[in-house]
Design a protein around this motif. Sequence first.
Motif, mmCIF file in Angstrom:
data_model
loop_
_atom_site.group_PDB
_atom_site.id
_atom_site.type_symbol
_atom_site.label_atom_id
_atom_site.label_comp_id
_atom_site.label_asym_id
_atom_site.label_seq_id
_atom_site.Cartn_x
_atom_site.Cartn_y
_atom_site.Cartn_z
ATOM 1 N N THR A 253 5.830 -2.414 -5.990
ATOM 2 C CA THR A 253 5.925 -1.622 -4.756
ATOM 3 C C THR A 253 7.081 -2.097 -3.880
ATOM 4 O O THR A 253 7.760 -1.282 -3.248
ATOM 5 C CB THR A 253 4.613 -1.693 -3.959
ATOM 6 N N MET A 254 7.327 -3.400 -3.872
ATOM 7 C CA MET A 254 8.469 -3.921 -3.111
ATOM 8 C C MET A 254 9.780 -3.412 -3.695
ATOM 9 O O MET A 254 10.705 -3.042 -2.961
ATOM 10 C CB MET A 254 8.438 -5.445 -3.086
ATOM 11 N N MET A 255 9.867 -3.367 -5.016
ATOM 12 C CA MET A 255 11.068 -2.855 -5.664
ATOM 13 C C MET A 255 11.245 -1.360 -5.387
ATOM 14 O O MET A 255 12.364 -0.882 -5.181
ATOM 15 C CB MET A 255 11.001 -3.102 -7.175
ATOM 16 N N ILE A 256 10.143 -0.619 -5.370
ATOM 17 C CA ILE A 256 10.221 0.820 -5.082
ATOM 18 C C ILE A 256 10.766 1.050 -3.684
ATOM 19 O O ILE A 256 11.615 1.923 -3.464
ATOM 20 C CB ILE A 256 8.836 1.477 -5.249
ATOM 21 N N ILE A 257 10.293 0.262 -2.710
ATOM 22 C CA ILE A 257 10.792 0.385 -1.339
ATOM 23 C C ILE A 257 12.283 0.083 -1.277
ATOM 24 O O ILE A 257 13.052 0.799 -0.626
ATOM 25 C CB ILE A 257 10.003 -0.554 -0.398
ATOM 26 N N LEU A 258 12.709 -0.981 -1.954
ATOM 27 C CA LEU A 258 14.130 -1.345 -1.973
ATOM 28 C C LEU A 258 14.978 -0.246 -2.609
ATOM 29 O O LEU A 258 16.068 0.070 -2.129
ATOM 30 C CB LEU A 258 14.324 -2.660 -2.732
ATOM 31 N N LEU A 305 8.787 9.186 5.081
ATOM 32 C CA LEU A 305 7.528 9.671 4.516
ATOM 33 C C LEU A 305 7.346 9.211 3.070
ATOM 34 O O LEU A 305 6.211 9.024 2.612
ATOM 35 C CB LEU A 305 7.471 11.201 4.590
ATOM 36 N N LEU A 306 8.433 9.017 2.351
ATOM 37 C CA LEU A 306 8.343 8.520 0.982
ATOM 38 C C LEU A 306 8.007 7.031 0.949
ATOM 39 O O LEU A 306 7.298 6.566 0.047
ATOM 40 C CB LEU A 306 9.670 8.759 0.249
ATOM 41 N N MET A 311 4.409 1.338 1.434
ATOM 42 C CA MET A 311 4.202 0.176 2.292
ATOM 43 C C MET A 311 2.714 -0.056 2.541
ATOM 44 O O MET A 311 2.244 -1.199 2.534
ATOM 45 C CB MET A 311 4.944 0.368 3.616
ATOM 46 N N ILE A 312 1.971 1.025 2.759
ATOM 47 C CA ILE A 312 0.521 0.901 2.963
ATOM 48 C C ILE A 312 -0.139 0.316 1.720
ATOM 49 O O ILE A 312 -1.005 -0.565 1.801
ATOM 50 C CB ILE A 312 -0.086 2.273 3.324
ATOM 51 N N SER A 313 0.284 0.806 0.550
ATOM 52 C CA SER A 313 -0.245 0.281 -0.712
ATOM 53 C C SER A 313 0.074 -1.202 -0.863
ATOM 54 O O SER A 313 -0.765 -1.995 -1.312
ATOM 55 C CB SER A 313 0.339 1.071 -1.878
ATOM 56 N N ILE A 315 0.575 -3.394 1.575
ATOM 57 C CA ILE A 315 -0.251 -4.154 2.520
ATOM 58 C C ILE A 315 -1.662 -4.327 1.970
ATOM 59 O O ILE A 315 -2.266 -5.401 2.080
ATOM 60 C CB ILE A 315 -0.275 -3.445 3.891
ATOM 61 N N ARG A 316 -2.190 -3.271 1.358
ATOM 62 C CA ARG A 316 -3.533 -3.351 0.773
ATOM 63 C C ARG A 316 -3.576 -4.361 -0.370
ATOM 64 O O ARG A 316 -4.568 -5.097 -0.521
ATOM 65 C CB ARG A 316 -3.960 -1.971 0.272
ATOM 66 N N GLN A 317 -2.511 -4.411 -1.152
ATOM 67 C CA GLN A 317 -2.456 -5.377 -2.249
ATOM 68 C C GLN A 317 -2.428 -6.803 -1.716
ATOM 69 O O GLN A 317 -3.089 -7.695 -2.250
ATOM 70 C CB GLN A 317 -1.232 -5.112 -3.120
ATOM 71 N N PHE A 318 -1.661 -7.027 -0.643
ATOM 72 C CA PHE A 318 -1.623 -8.353 -0.020
ATOM 73 C C PHE A 318 -3.006 -8.754 0.490
ATOM 74 O O PHE A 318 -3.447 -9.901 0.312
ATOM 75 C CB PHE A 318 -0.616 -8.370 1.138
ATOM 76 N N ARG A 319 -3.700 -7.815 1.135
ATOM 77 C CA ARG A 319 -5.040 -8.110 1.647
ATOM 78 C C ARG A 319 -6.010 -8.399 0.517
ATOM 79 O O ARG A 319 -6.869 -9.284 0.632
ATOM 80 C CB ARG A 319 -5.533 -6.926 2.487
#
Length: 326
Positions: A253-258, A305-306, A311-313, A315-319
């Motif tokens: 997910t971090m790579m997708i954001i980048l 929006l993309l 980012m929400i996903s 954050i959920r993974q971190f939690r």
Amino acid sequence: MEVIYRILNVTLAILFGCGGVIGLFYLANYGINALPKPWDRHFLPWAYIAPAMVILSTYLIVPTIQTIYLSFFDERSENFVGLNNYIFAFTNQAMLVAFRNNLLWLILVTGISVSLGLIIAVLVDKVSYESIVKSLIFLPMAISSVGASVIWKFIYAYKPVEDDQIGLLNAIVVNLGFEPIGWLVERSVNNFALIAIMIWLYTGFCTIILSSAVKGIPEDVIEAAKIDGANSWQILWRITIPMIRSTILVVSTMMIILVLKVFDIVFVMTGGNQGTEVIASRMIKEIFNFRNFGRGNAIAVILLLLIVPIMISNIRQFRAQEKIRE
């Protein structure tokens, strides 16, 4: 004189900056202590996070709202045009190419970087030269995307057939008996050439994060699998990947954001020409080249929006990881 003036400015900035933070801390502490109990306990967290919330609102939330508002106006932000800018974003040929390219970047950069990072993390785990290998692979992360693009621009450099090739890649191609390739102008390869730069940059990042997760796998689980007759491939698929799945998802997910925000590589290498446009580069062109603020802001909102769901996903993974650790 100019050097002295700059040094004085830096010194004053440090003094007033640090002094302001310290003063703000003591002021908040004094104000909270002056409150009657139990109000002091209730207001204590808010007193310390209020300055950060003000700064966050000023530099993030307010501009975001303004961007969304301006996306419904024309190129000079004077006349309301409704959804016209968004209709343009999803029907214009250049925008469709940008969406297609971003999808290609998402699939290849994320898939290859994470896969290579995992493979390298597993292969070098517990070998004597592990730190050297990981350092070499992580080294490109020390270079900015612009700096890496300049380096690769020399590697991809193209000269006509009759001239000596100064680009490393074309020099190899010519020595193998083939004609030089315009890596940045040939539409069949230029997007892949740009994608290779980002893979080179971020594979080391993926390797370091995934290597930490691999080292967290209990040794007795691996030994038990080996005793049961599992080979290295089975251990990878049946034990390693399932046990670090949450870390793989976070890194992905971090790579997708980048990737969704990628701009500098495209801007430096091709300027978004020759079919290499991505969403972010198109946004910059609409705002600064074509001076169409409505369309540029609409593209920025689409990009936001993309990214937000990812980012929400994340954050959920971190939690989820924090709960597992607890």
